[in-house]
Design an enzyme around this catalytic site. Structure first.
Site: not given
Ligand code: ATP
Ligand code: INS
Length: 354
Positions: A195, A245-248, A272
């Site tokens: 991220s 879970g956005a990143g996952d 995305n």
């Molecule tokens: N508000 C949003 N609107 C549209 N797409 C989003 C948004 N937030 C996240 N995304 C999509 O999800 C992807 C991953 O989000 P982010 O960069 O926030 O990951 P992260 O911080 O690892 O997430 P998390 O730790 O919450 O799982 C982004 O690259 C984007 O494609």
């Molecule tokens: O369920 C969430 C999710 O998997 C996220 O990606 C992680 O950063 C958190 O630790 C977890 O609790």
């Protein structure tokens, strides 16, 4: 989608299911299944090509006897290993009332319980087309990642599995990847996702010389950096109710894109897409069937035009293809179904965590 020589595109997902407690102002506003394995399985189940069906991947995950979501779809389809003595990993996510900016941390995470690590001997003793190292609590040990690399033709890694450290009270902080035992494994990793908050600890300029680095930027989409080039991939509009879970979901959507035969930059569109779908729901989303049907028919049509092969660990095409913009436009049609189904327990949640 072209088939891998001699067999199915079987995947290996390593990282645990966990319990997530979502808090705001000290008050519990949601309790959900979490853990990257849950979000990743959900997207791979939904978006993998037909050749990889039904759910052609193994999840190696650990939970304790207290695990509360054994009958939820992902754990039911991909059961975890049970640790008799240890509890299920549990995180408290404290959301602030201030609106999160695209790059600021949107929540403070605290690991309140940790299950056992996943050891090399916990992995099945056979070869896989691809592997996803998606730990959340330090459970993917360096030796476990090394064994994944030996078993899988291509390994995709979430930086959060490598650089998280935990203070005495469980607060999550990050350490520099270069100072961890994982750093020497990077040249044998295909893709490393971080991220924007994690990227400084990964050291993008050093890491990109060893593997392709993808930095996700919340609502701004993501960027890919490889040795000799980079690209930016636009996001999809979403009404964010819970960023967990956005990143996952991004990483799993990206892997599914590679399985469909897309180039890395094109596959990041699918990443995305599923990242946006994740933030539109609280917890692990149940996708609208119509959305999945539209996505599948778009990918079936695009896959016909792909000349890039499947995940094979040797050849990847990184650059955007000439159908990139068309693919983005088509997926926007499917994105209209994103917030159609919301899994909110009205007793526990106000329906909008952030
Ligand atoms: N508000 C949003 N609107 C549209 N797409 C989003 C948004 N937030 C996240 N995304 C999509 O999800 C992807 C991953 O989000 P982010 O960069 O926030 O990951 P992260 O911080 O690892 O997430 P998390 O730790 O919450 O799982 C982004 O690259 C984007 O494609
Ligand atoms: O369920 C969430 C999710 O998997 C996220 O990606 C992680 O950063 C958190 O630790 C977890 O609790």
């Amino acid at each position: 989608m072209k088939g891998a020589p001699g067999g199915a595109l079987e995947g290996l997902v390593v990282g645990s299911y966990c319990h997530d407690v979502l808090l705001r102002g000290g008050r519990v506003v949601g309790e959900t299944l979490g853990g990257a394995a849950a979000f990743v399985s959900n997207v791979l189940d939904a978006a993998s090509p037909r050749e990889a069906e039904p759910a052609n991947f193994v999840v190696v995950s650990k939970v304790g006897a207290d695990f509360a979501y054994a009958s939820a779809p992902a754990p039911a389809r991909h059961p975890p290993l049970l640790c008799a003595a240890a509890p299920t990993t549990s995180f408290h996510a404290q959301f602030s009332d201030a609106a999160a900016s695209a790059h600021a941390p949107d929540r403070e995470l605290r690991r309140v319980r940790a299950c056992d690590p996943i050891y090399p001997a916990d992995l099945p003793d056979r070869r896989f087309a691809y592997g996803l190292a998606v730990g959340v609590a330090g459970e993917v040990l360096p030796e476990t990642l090394e064994r994944m690399i030996r078993l899988c033709r291509a390994v995709l890694v979430d930086a959060q599995a490598l650089i998280r450290a935990f203070d005495g009270d469980g607060a999550v902080r990050h350490v520099a990847l270069e100072e961890t035992p994982y750093a020497r494994l990077l040249p044998r990793v295909a893709f490393l996702k971080a991220s924007s908050e994690e990227a400084p600890y990964v050291g993008v300029e050093t890491a990109r010389r060893r593997c392709c680095v993808i930095v996700t930027e919340g609502r701004d989409g993501c960027r890919l950096y490889w040795d000799g080039g980079e690209s930016r991939v636009a996001a999809f509009p979403a009404v964010q109710v819970d960023p967990t879970g956005a990143g996952d979901s991004f990483l799993a959507g990206f892997a599914a894109g590679l399985l469909w035969g897309l180039s890395a930059t094109d596959a990041a569109l699918l990443g995305n897409f599923f990242g946006a779908a994740a933030v539109s729901h609280v917890g692990v989303p149940t996708f609208h069937p119509k959305m999945l049907q539209v996505v599948r028919s778009i990918l079936e049509e695009k896959a016909m035009k792909c000349s890039t092969p499947y995940i094979n660990g040797i050849t990847f095409t990184f650059e955007r293809s000439n159908m990139h913009d068309e693919l983005h436009t088509s997926l926007q049609e499917a994105a209209m179904f994103m917030s159609e189904k919301q899994d909110i327990d009205p007793a526990k949640s106000n329906g909008d965590i952030c």
